[in-house]
Design a protein around this motif. Structure first.
Motif, PDB file in Angstrom:
ATOM      1  N   ALA A  39     -42.964  29.047 -24.370  1.00  0.00           N
ATOM      2  CA  ALA A  39     -44.020  28.542 -23.489  1.00  0.00           C
ATOM      3  C   ALA A  39     -44.090  29.376 -22.219  1.00  0.00           C
ATOM      4  O   ALA A  39     -45.179  29.762 -21.768  1.00  0.00           O
ATOM      5  CB  ALA A  39     -43.769  27.070 -23.161  1.00  0.00           C
ATOM      6  N   VAL A  40     -42.905  29.674 -21.658  1.00  0.00           N
ATOM      7  CA  VAL A  40     -42.869  30.466 -20.421  1.00  0.00           C
ATOM      8  C   VAL A  40     -43.502  31.842 -20.658  1.00  0.00           C
ATOM      9  O   VAL A  40     -44.338  32.312 -19.883  1.00  0.00           O
ATOM     10  CB  VAL A  40     -41.407  30.615 -19.922  1.00  0.00           C
ATOM     11  CG1 VAL A  40     -41.315  31.677 -18.832  1.00  0.00           C
ATOM     12  CG2 VAL A  40     -40.882  29.268 -19.419  1.00  0.00           C
ATOM     13  N   ILE A  41     -43.126  32.481 -21.771  1.00  0.00           N
ATOM     14  CA  ILE A  41     -43.646  33.831 -22.019  1.00  0.00           C
ATOM     15  C   ILE A  41     -45.165  33.810 -22.228  1.00  0.00           C
ATOM     16  O   ILE A  41     -45.903  34.570 -21.611  1.00  0.00           O
ATOM     17  CB  ILE A  41     -42.945  34.469 -23.234  1.00  0.00           C
ATOM     18  CG1 ILE A  41     -41.443  34.663 -22.930  1.00  0.00           C
ATOM     19  CG2 ILE A  41     -43.579  35.820 -23.559  1.00  0.00           C
ATOM     20  CD1 ILE A  41     -40.640  35.126 -24.127  1.00  0.00           C
ATOM     21  N   TYR A  42     -45.641  32.915 -23.108  1.00  0.00           N
ATOM     22  CA  TYR A  42     -47.093  32.855 -23.341  1.00  0.00           C
ATOM     23  C   TYR A  42     -47.844  32.586 -22.036  1.00  0.00           C
ATOM     24  O   TYR A  42     -48.869  33.189 -21.747  1.00  0.00           O
ATOM     25  CB  TYR A  42     -47.442  31.778 -24.380  1.00  0.00           C
ATOM     26  CG  TYR A  42     -47.284  32.261 -25.806  1.00  0.00           C
ATOM     27  CD1 TYR A  42     -48.207  33.151 -26.351  1.00  0.00           C
ATOM     28  CD2 TYR A  42     -46.223  31.835 -26.600  1.00  0.00           C
ATOM     29  CE1 TYR A  42     -48.071  33.606 -27.657  1.00  0.00           C
ATOM     30  CE2 TYR A  42     -46.077  32.278 -27.905  1.00  0.00           C
ATOM     31  CZ  TYR A  42     -47.012  33.163 -28.432  1.00  0.00           C
ATOM     32  OH  TYR A  42     -46.881  33.608 -29.711  1.00  0.00           O
ATOM     33  N   TYR A  43     -47.288  31.659 -21.251  1.00  0.00           N
ATOM     34  CA  TYR A  43     -47.958  31.291 -20.009  1.00  0.00           C
ATOM     35  C   TYR A  43     -48.045  32.488 -19.069  1.00  0.00           C
ATOM     36  O   TYR A  43     -49.091  32.763 -18.478  1.00  0.00           O
ATOM     37  CB  TYR A  43     -47.219  30.124 -19.357  1.00  0.00           C
ATOM     38  CG  TYR A  43     -47.897  29.586 -18.126  1.00  0.00           C
ATOM     39  CD1 TYR A  43     -49.262  29.319 -18.138  1.00  0.00           C
ATOM     40  CD2 TYR A  43     -47.183  29.344 -16.961  1.00  0.00           C
ATOM     41  CE1 TYR A  43     -49.902  28.828 -17.012  1.00  0.00           C
ATOM     42  CE2 TYR A  43     -47.806  28.853 -15.826  1.00  0.00           C
ATOM     43  CZ  TYR A  43     -49.169  28.600 -15.854  1.00  0.00           C
ATOM     44  OH  TYR A  43     -49.788  28.108 -14.737  1.00  0.00           O
TER      45      TYR A  43
END
Lengths: 254, 233
Positions: B202-206
Motif C-alpha cells: 500500500a505504501v509503495i503504490y501510494y
C-alpha cells in the motif's frame, strides 16, 4: 479580379444561396449588407470553401474553381489566395500574438522563419500591437485579439481579405479601434469583402455595397446609390429598420 | 492465521518489494504506449464518423467498460493461445507478462480513445477553420492547431486514467507475473506475515501515485502556460 458566378448553397433542404453573381476589382472594398439569415456570411465562407458551394464558379486571379468538382488542390489554392478575419477572432489559443501571425507564413507558405518573424512584427506594428507580441489571446482584449486577427490575415499578403462581421462580437467601446485598422488597410488598396452591420463604416470606407436578402443579391451599387437612393423596396425597408430615427436629428435634441 | 504483527518487518519487505517496481512500471509503460497508439486509431472512426467502423468501436469500448479487467485478463490469457493456435502459433511457453501487456493495452486503448475523442471534440471548430483560412492542409491543421490544444484538455483526464491503470496492474499476479504484487504473494507464503506485506505494498503504490500526480500537475502547468494571465494583470 475576383468573380463569383451563379453560386448556390443549401444546407439539407434549406436553400441559403440562390445563384449569386458578384465581381470584385482589385483594390475594391465591398460591403455586404442584409438581414440575418440572408446568406451574407455563407457567401463569404463559400469564397474560401469553409462552406462548399453546391454549384457555381469561384474565380480569383488566374484560378477558376468549379464548385461541383473542386479538387483538394483547388481548395487549398483558393485558401492561399485569400485570408479571413472571423467574427469571434479564432486566434490560435495556444500561440502568442506573434506566433499567430507567423503560423500561416511558416506552415502554409513555407516562408523562412526569420523572414516570417520580421514580416509578422511589421504587421503587428501596423495594427498597433508591437508591445503585445508575446501575449496569448487570453491575455488580450477582444479589440486587441481582432487586431491580431487582421495582422494574421494581412501577413499572408492575400489577393483578397474576407471580413466576417469583424466587430459584432466586440464591446461597443472596442469597435472603433478595429474599424480604424480596417480603414487604414482599406486605404492602402487591399482588396476586401466585408460583412458588417456598421453602416457608418460601410458608407465611409466601401466603394461598392451589396444588399442581400433571401439568398440573392437584391441590389448593388456605390454607397451613394444604396444609402441615398435605393431602388428596391426591400433595401429601403432594411435601411430604415437598422437606422433608428433618433440617430439623425441629434441637433433637435440639443 | 498469520503470525503476530511485527512492524519491523516493513524494513525488510519494502526493499524486497521495491525491487519489483520496475516490472510494475514496465507493464504500465508498455500498455500505455500501445494503448495510446491503439486508442488514437480507435478514436479516428468516431471523430470522422466513418460508418461500420464507428459501430464496431462503440461496441468494443462498451464491452471493455462493461467487463472487469480481471476477466479481460483471463479471457486474453486463455483466449489468445486458443486463437493463435488456429494459425499454429504456440504460446504455451510465452511469458505471462506478454498476456498482461496485451490485456492492459487493449483495455486502456478503449478508455484512452474516449479521452482522445472528447479532447479533440472540445477544441472549437473555429480553430480548424482559422487554420484552413491561412492555407493549412487538413493534416497541418490537425497536427499544429487541434492536437496541441486537445492534449491540454486531455491531461487531467489522462492522469486519472493512468493512475487507475497503475492500480489495475496489481491483478497481473493472478496469471503468475512476478511484479510487486506477485513478489508480495511469495513473501506471504514464505513468512505468513500477510498484513506487513500488504501495508508495504500500500505504501509503495501510494507513493508512486503521488509521484505520478506531481508529474502530471507539472506538465499540466507547462501546457497551460497560455491560460495564465500576467501576474501584474
Amino acid at each position: 479580379m475576383i468573380h463569383l458566378k451563379n453560386i448556390h448553397k443549401s444546407f439539407g433542404r434549406l436553400n441559403v444561396l440562390n445563384g449569386i453573381n458578384l465581381t470584385v476589382e482589385r483594390g475594391d472594398v465591398v460591403v455586404i449588407l442584409g438581414p440575418s439569415g440572408s446568406g451574407k456570411t455563407t457567401l463569404l465562407r463559400c469564397i474560401n470553401f469553409l462552406e462548399r458551394p453546391n454549384d457555381g464558379e469561384v474565380t480569383i486571379g488566374a484560378l477558376t474553381v468549379d464548385c461541383r468538382h473542386p479538387s483538394r488542390k483547388d481548395i487549398l489554392e483558393l485558401r492561399r489566395k485569400t485570408a479571413m478575419v472571423f467574427q469571434h477572432y479564432n486566434l490560435f489559443k495556444h500561440k502568442t500574438a506573434l506566433e499567430n501571425v507567423m503560423e500561416g507564413l511558416i506552415v502554409a507558405q513555407k516562408v523562412p522563419k526569420k523572414e516570417a518573424r520580421e514580416r509578422s512584427l511589421e504587421m503587428l506594428e501596423k495594427v498597433g500591437l508591437s508591445d503585445k507580441c508575446d501575449h496569448y489571446p487570453s491575455q488580450l482584449s477582444g479589440g486587441q485579439q481582432q487586431r491580431v486577427g487582421i495582422a494574421r490575415a494581412l501577413a499572408l499578403n492575400p489577393e483578397l481579405i474576407l471580413f466576417d462581421e469583424p466587430t459584432s462580437a466586440l464591446d461597443p467601446e472596442l469597435v472603433g479601434e478595429v474599424l480604424a485598422v480596417i480603414k487604414t488597410i482599406a486605404s492602402e488598396g487591399v482588396t476586401m469583402i466585408v460583412v458588417t452591420h456598421e453602416m457608418g463604416f460601410a458608407r465611409e470606407v466601401s466603394n461598392h455595397v451589396v444588399f442581400m436578402d433571401g439568398g440573392v443579391i437584391v441590389e448593388q451599387g456605390t454607397p451613394a446609390d444604396i444609402f441615398v437612393d435605393p431602388k428596391e423596396e426591400r433595401t429601403r425597408q432594411f435601411l430604415k429598420r437598422i437606422t433608428p430615427e433618433w440617430s439623425y436629428p441629434m441637433e433637435a435634441l440639443r | 492465521m498469520g503470525k503476530a504483527f511485527d512492524l519491523s518487518l516493513l524494513g525488510t519487505f519494502l526493499p524486497e518489494l521495491l525491487a519489483y517496481l520496475p516490472i510494475t512500471l514496465l507493464i504500465l509503460a508498455a500498455s500505455l504506449f500501445f494503448g495510446l497508439l491503439l486508442g488514437l486509431l480507435l478514436a479516428i472512426p468516431r471523430l470522422y464518423n466513418i460508418p461500420v467502423l464507428t459501430q464496431l468501436v462503440v461496441v468494443y469500448v462498451s464491452f471493455i467498460r462493461g467487463t472487469p479487467v480481471l476477466i479481460q485478463l483471463f479471457l486474453v490469457y486463455y483466449g489468445l493461445p486458443a486463437v493463435l493456435g488456429l494459425v499454429h502459433l504456440d504460446l504455451s511457453r510465452a511469458d505471462p507478462l506478454l498476456f498482461v501487456i496485451v490485456t492492459y493495452s487493449l483495455s486502456s486503448a478503449a478508455f484512452l480513445s474516449e479521452t482522445i475523442r472528447g479532447a479533440v471534440n472540445s477544441v472549437d471548430l473555429g480553430q480548424t477553420e482559422a487554420a484552413y483560412a491561412v492555407g493549412m492542409t487538413a493534416r497541418q491543421a490537425f497536427g499544429r492547431i487541434v492536437l496541441p490544444q486537445a492534449l491540454m484538455v486531455a491531461v487531467p483526464n489522462f492522469a486519472n486514467k493512468v493512475i487507475g491503470f497503475l492500480k489495475d496492474t496489481s491483478l497481473a499476479f493472478t496469471i503468475g507475473v512476478m511484479d510487486m504484487m506477485g513478489r508480495g504473494q511469495t513473501l506471504i507464503s514464505a513468512t505468513a506475515h500477510a498484513l506487513e506485506v500488504y501495508i508495504s505494498l500500500a505504501v509503495i503504490y501510494y507513493l508512486v501515485v503521488i509521484v505520478l500526480e506531481r508529474l502530471f500537475a507539472a506538465s499540466e502547468r507547462k501546457l497551460q502556460q497560455h491560460e495564465r494571465k500576467w501576474a501584474s494583470a
